[in-house]
Write an enzyme that holds these catalytic residues in place. Structure first.
Site, PDB file in Angstrom:
ATOM      1  N   ARG A  78      29.852  67.225  34.821  1.00 29.57           N
ATOM      2  CA  ARG A  78      30.314  66.047  35.557  1.00 29.57           C
ATOM      3  C   ARG A  78      30.209  66.294  37.070  1.00 29.57           C
ATOM      4  O   ARG A  78      29.884  65.404  37.849  1.00 29.57           O
ATOM      5  CB  ARG A  78      31.766  65.802  35.146  1.00 29.57           C
ATOM      6  CG  ARG A  78      32.370  64.552  35.649  1.00 29.57           C
ATOM      7  CD  ARG A  78      31.878  63.390  34.831  1.00 29.57           C
ATOM      8  NE  ARG A  78      32.568  62.199  35.260  1.00 29.57           N
ATOM      9  CZ  ARG A  78      33.036  61.296  34.432  1.00 29.57           C
ATOM     10  NH1 ARG A  78      32.864  61.407  33.142  1.00 29.57           N
ATOM     11  NH2 ARG A  78      33.645  60.222  34.890  1.00 29.57           N
ATOM     12  N   ASN A 120      38.153  49.621  44.448  1.00 30.74           N
ATOM     13  CA  ASN A 120      37.956  49.246  43.044  1.00 30.74           C
ATOM     14  C   ASN A 120      38.784  48.005  42.763  1.00 30.74           C
ATOM     15  O   ASN A 120      39.826  47.781  43.396  1.00 30.74           O
ATOM     16  CB  ASN A 120      38.397  50.392  42.126  1.00 30.74           C
ATOM     17  CG  ASN A 120      37.984  50.178  40.680  1.00 30.74           C
ATOM     18  OD1 ASN A 120      37.181  49.274  40.367  1.00 30.74           O
ATOM     19  ND2 ASN A 120      38.514  50.995  39.784  1.00 30.74           N
ATOM     20  N   THR A 121      38.301  47.210  41.823  1.00 29.85           N
ATOM     21  CA  THR A 121      39.075  46.055  41.386  1.00 29.85           C
ATOM     22  C   THR A 121      39.446  46.243  39.925  1.00 29.85           C
ATOM     23  O   THR A 121      38.611  46.640  39.103  1.00 29.85           O
ATOM     24  CB  THR A 121      38.306  44.737  41.621  1.00 29.85           C
ATOM     25  OG1 THR A 121      39.100  43.649  41.131  1.00 29.85           O
ATOM     26  CG2 THR A 121      36.936  44.714  40.979  1.00 29.85           C
ATOM     27  N   HIS A 122      40.726  45.978  39.633  1.00 33.75           N
ATOM     28  CA  HIS A 122      41.249  46.200  38.278  1.00 33.75           C
ATOM     29  C   HIS A 122      41.861  44.904  37.759  1.00 33.75           C
ATOM     30  O   HIS A 122      42.526  44.180  38.505  1.00 33.75           O
ATOM     31  CB  HIS A 122      42.316  47.304  38.306  1.00 33.75           C
ATOM     32  CG  HIS A 122      42.898  47.570  36.952  1.00 33.75           C
ATOM     33  ND1 HIS A 122      42.161  48.100  35.922  1.00 33.75           N
ATOM     34  CD2 HIS A 122      44.143  47.352  36.455  1.00 33.75           C
ATOM     35  CE1 HIS A 122      42.927  48.207  34.850  1.00 33.75           C
ATOM     36  NE2 HIS A 122      44.134  47.757  35.149  1.00 33.75           N
ATOM     37  N   ASP A 158      43.277  54.424  38.548  1.00 33.81           N
ATOM     38  CA  ASP A 158      43.889  53.179  39.020  1.00 33.81           C
ATOM     39  C   ASP A 158      45.212  53.422  39.748  1.00 33.81           C
ATOM     40  O   ASP A 158      46.158  52.643  39.621  1.00 33.81           O
ATOM     41  CB  ASP A 158      44.090  52.200  37.840  1.00 33.81           C
ATOM     42  CG  ASP A 158      42.777  51.827  37.173  1.00 33.81           C
ATOM     43  OD1 ASP A 158      41.729  51.854  37.856  1.00 33.81           O
ATOM     44  OD2 ASP A 158      42.794  51.497  35.979  1.00 33.81           O
TER      45      ASP A 158
END
Ligand code: GRF
Length: 213
Positions: A78, A120-122, A158
């Site tokens: 990763r 970021n959008t959650h 998040d």
């Protein structure tokens, strides 16, 4: 944890956005549409994906925007993926990087490079219902209001500092698909509005407090 990002960040001229996608890309499309108006203040200079051949990449191609694809599975670790992916994004010299339905967690290298300007959008009102199934988890809990959260990404899932939130009522006859789609309508508008404000007016991140003057 990301700490204070110092003085106001405000790009000169139209801001350069790199948008990251994993799926259908309706949030990306909202950003592409907004960028057609020079007054919005930003242009999408590239779209990156962790899965090749998705709807998001097709939307970018249709808009004449450069795309790149970098799959975690093509790397033995990763961390190696994180290094290469970071360089691919950095090659476009973004002022802001926006994850719009991007389902991979980035690593240290990426956050060292783009911390404080990686959003970021959650599809839930954080800190409630983080993770992959925000609307499903909100319905299962029985909340009456859910919504969407735009935040500055940190090392958690998040958990980053909140930029903006928009509420969406949960209706008695909602199922996961209906709630998901209604949240996405509000989420796309919030994303366009807040990214526009940030690039036009600047922003600061100090601990958990994000300020757009
Ligand atoms: C968004 O609702 C986002 O919050 C969630 O996945 C959805 C992506 O939708 N993580 P799209 O690909 O932008 O249509």
């Amino acid at each position: 944890m990301l700490d204070s990002r110092g003085p106001l960040c405000r790009p000169d001229g139209p801001a350069r956005l790199v948008v990251l996608v994993s799926g259908s890309g309706s949030n990306l499309q909202a950003l592409l549409d907004a960028s057609l108006d020079p007054a919005w203040g930003a242009e999408v200079v590239a779209v990156g994906a962790d899965r090749c051949g998705t709807g998001g990449a097709a939307r970018a191609g249709a808009a004449g925007v450069a795309t790149f694809c970098c799959s975690v599975g093509d790397f033995s670790t990763r961390a190696e993926w994180d290094v290469v992916f970071t360089e691919q994004v950095a090659a476009y010299e973004p002022d802001l990087v926006v994850a719009a339905g991007f389902l991979k967690l980035v690593g240290d290298r990426f956050l060292d490079r783009f911390g404080g300007r990686y959003l970021n959008t959650h599809n839930a009102l954080l800190p409630a219902f983080p993770g992959m199934h925000g609307p499903r988890d909100a319905l299962a809990y029985g909340v009456k209001v859910s919504g969407a959260t735009l935040f500055v990404v940190d090392h958690g899932v998040d958990t980053g500092a909140v930029i903006a939130q928009v509420p969406v009522p949960v209706l008695d006859d909602d199922d996961e698909d209906r709630l998901t789609e209604r949240i996405k309508v509000a989420e796309r508008q919030q994303l366009v509005d807040q990214v526009g404000r940030m690039v036009r007016e600047g922003w600061t991140v100090a601990g958990r407090k994000v300020t757009i003057p």
